[in-house]
Design a protein around this motif. Structure first.
Motif, short mmCIF file in Angstrom:
data_model
loop_
_atom_site.label_atom_id
_atom_site.label_comp_id
_atom_site.label_asym_id
_atom_site.label_seq_id
_atom_site.Cartn_x
_atom_site.Cartn_y
_atom_site.Cartn_z
N ALA A 9 -2.95 10.14 1.53
CA ALA A 9 -2.82 9.96 3.13
C ALA A 9 -2.51 8.50 3.24
O ALA A 9 -3.39 7.53 2.93
N ASP A 10 -1.44 8.20 4.08
CA ASP A 10 -0.86 6.89 4.24
C ASP A 10 -1.38 6.80 5.80
O ASP A 10 -0.55 7.24 6.75
N GLU A 11 -2.11 5.96 6.20
CA GLU A 11 -2.89 5.82 7.32
C GLU A 11 -2.93 6.76 8.23
O GLU A 11 -2.33 6.97 9.49
N PRO A 12 -3.37 8.05 7.98
CA PRO A 12 -3.63 9.18 8.69
C PRO A 12 -4.35 9.16 9.88
O PRO A 12 -4.15 9.83 10.96
N LYS B 22 0.94 -1.13 -0.10
CA LYS B 22 -0.06 0.04 0.17
C LYS B 22 0.85 1.25 -0.06
O LYS B 22 0.76 2.13 -0.85
N SER B 23 1.75 1.28 0.96
CA SER B 23 2.67 2.41 1.07
C SER B 23 3.54 2.63 -0.42
O SER B 23 3.76 3.79 -0.87
N THR B 24 3.87 1.58 -0.67
CA THR B 24 4.85 1.67 -1.98
C THR B 24 3.94 2.24 -3.20
O THR B 24 4.14 3.08 -3.88
MG MG Z 1 2.28 1.10 4.85
#
Ligand code: MG
Ligand code: ADP
Length: 225
Positions: free
Chosen positions: A169-172, A48-50
């Protein structure tokens, strides 16, 4: 259906560390629409972050296409990519990444100053956006004088003050309790309606994901709508 502003096609990414190759993205396709919140869910390590970094032009895929409002981003020079990010994207992370020595106001002013907006105007704009996230009473507080939820709201104000088309937004809400998580989500919902921004939000929170307009699920480098 809303206007598609961003289309990612056949995105592949392999990380190589020594002799070990890990294919993290195996041909991901997704579409992001204006005035919508898109959730990306999936287990830890599923990529996901990638994917978010690639969508944000902070990382480059091995192959694929990233078409943002008709522009192929992968063809841009690094300088043009930086300019593109500054003008069109806002980023929010799990940990707020605010600058500790600066007040909420100064943190929100930062992207405007980088974009060469005059200081006076930047200050007014930053105040306006802190008001939009309900923090008029906290403009002169530093991050360590704010609660976790307040810090995330400053981070959101900073992400949106440039009027980007898209917030990534990454796990905001990953670091917040349920109530603060809900508040942060409500702010995103409100901004989508009032500022006509699109939001892509990676989340582990099923409850929040279910309130988004679209959900993509990452499973082992592949994505399902
Ligand atoms: Mg991640
Ligand atoms: P998620 O955000 O879904 O938890 P990530 O995108 O952070 O997943 O990571 C997906 C996989 O890619 C993991 O196995 C991770 O170890 C690996 N990975 C992420 N970034 C790098 C990197 N810079 N170098 C090597 N491997 C990486």
């Amino acid at each position: 259906m809303s206007e598609i502003i961003y289309k990612a096609q056949n995105i592949k990414k392999t990380y190589v560390e020594g002799k070990v190759k890990t294919q993290v993205l195996k041909g991901v396709n997704l579409e992001i629409c204006k005035d919508e919140i898109t959730a990306i869910i999936g287990q830890s390590g599923s990529g996901k972050s990638t994917l978010l970094h690639i969508l944000g032009t902070l990382d480059t895929p091995d192959t694929g296409s990233l078409e943002f409002k008709g522009t192929e981003l992968l063809k841009l020079s690094n300088q043009k990519k930086a300019q593109f990010r500054n003008l069109n994207l806002g980023f929010v992370y799990q940990f707020h990444h605010l600058l500790g020595d600066f007040t909420a106001l100064e943190n929100v002013m930062m992207p405007l100053l980088i974009a060469n907006v005059p200081v006076k105007e930047a200050k007014l704009k930053a105040k306006e956006y802190l008001q939009k996230v309900g923090l008029s009473h906290r403009v002169n507080f530093r991050p360590n004088e704010l609660s976790g939820g307040e810090r995330q709201r400053v981070a959101i104000a900073r992400a949106i003050v440039n009027k980007p088309d898209l917030i990534l937004a990454d796990e905001p809400t990953g670091n917040l309790d349920a109530q603060n998580a809900q508040e942060v989500f409500s702010i995103f919902s409100h901004l989508v309606k009032t500022e006509h921004v699109a939001v892509v939000m990676v989340t582990h929170d099923q409850n929040l994901a279910s309130k988004c307009d679209k959900i993509y699920k990452m499973i082992d480098g592949e994505i399902d709508a």
